[in-house]
Design an enzyme around this catalytic site. Structure first.
Site, PDB file in Angstrom:
ATOM      1  N   ASP A  49      30.239  89.650  11.240  1.00 53.88           N
ATOM      2  CA  ASP A  49      29.401  89.492  10.059  1.00 53.88           C
ATOM      3  C   ASP A  49      27.917  89.462  10.418  1.00 53.88           C
ATOM      4  OD1 ASP A  49      31.865  89.134   8.850  1.00 53.88           O
ATOM      5  OD2 ASP A  49      31.317  87.281   7.834  1.00 53.88           O
ATOM      6  N   HIS A  72      29.900  86.984  14.864  1.00 49.53           N
ATOM      7  CA  HIS A  72      28.593  87.435  14.364  1.00 49.53           C
ATOM      8  C   HIS A  72      27.900  88.295  15.411  1.00 49.53           C
ATOM      9  CE1 HIS A  72      29.644  83.923  11.927  1.00 49.53           C
ATOM     10  NE2 HIS A  72      28.981  84.521  10.964  1.00 49.53           N
TER      11      HIS A  72
HETATM   12 ZN   LIG Z   1      27.539  85.691   6.751  1.00 49.34          ZN
END
Ligand SMILES: [Zn+2]
Length: 215
Positions: free
Chosen positions: A9, A164
């Site tokens: 993400d 991430h």
């Molecule tokens: Zn996010």
């Protein structure tokens, strides 16, 4: 056999995401990248996402701005902007799929994720709402998040992990994590665990009331 679905993400970042793509390509592993429309509109980042698509990964919509919790705002225009405007920017990067991952500060599954209006828009627009069942908080623990992630894999038959691809240094631990996954003969798959997809192509197929703010 246990399964693992990889998702990344909040990227892409030029100093991080190409390295993640290299690691996945070396191992022949699929992933989904949930990106914010605001970033995906920038040409330099778009080129990275085009490579991700060409490498066979999926691109999902992770809101336009990444700073409005749809279940915690009075802004009635927020669902249109954060979901639809972002999806329009993704355009062909998303292919025929409409994968939406709501923004929730810290990755907590709570009624702050969606409003009824946002849920209706996801259904009307034929979206799939893709959640998660593992957030090892790589941004807080860039060196040792794999320990947390491996514990989640141990506890569950099918883990959908949120990592991430952002400049925290955490992605340096990705190859070591994937080595451990391979040693444990956990299969890395592109599909999402059904329990993590309460709205599938516009149909409510799982529990969702706990993710929707009261009006
Ligand atoms: Zn996010």
């Amino acid at each position: 056999m246990k399964r693992l679905t990889l998702s990344f993400d909040n990227g892409p970042f030029p100093d991080v995401t190409p390295g993640v793509l290299d690691v996945l390509a070396e191992r022949g592993l699929p992933a989904t990248f949930f990106v914010c429309g605001r970033e995906a509109s920038q040409a330099s980042r778009r080129r990275i996402l085009e490579r991700a698509r060409a490498d066979g990964h999926r691109i999902g919509n992770h809101t336009l701005s990444h700073n409005i919790e749809l279940g915690a705002t009075d802004d009635r225009d927020a669902p249109r902007r954060e979901i639809e405007e972002s999806q329009q920017i993704l355009g062909e990067l998303a292919g025929s799929e409409r994968l939406f991952r709501p923004y929730g500060a810290g990755g907590v599954l709570s009624p702050r994720l969606l409003s009824q209006q946002a849920a209706n828009l996801l259904c009307d627009g034929g979206y799939s709402c893709v959640l998660w069942n593992s957030v090892p908080r790589d941004w807080e623990d860039p060196a040792d998040w794999p320990t947390t992630a491996l514990a989640h894999l141990h506890e569950q038959d099918w883990t959908l992990i949120v990592l991430h691809d952002v400049p925290t240094g955490a992605m340096a631990a990705l190859p070591g994590f994937l080595d451990r996954v391979a040693e444990q003969e956990i299969e890395v798959v592109a599909e999402f665990p059904p329990e993590c997809v309460p709205i599938l192509e516009g149909r409510v197929v799982g529990p969702i009331d706990h993710l929707i703010a009261a009006d």
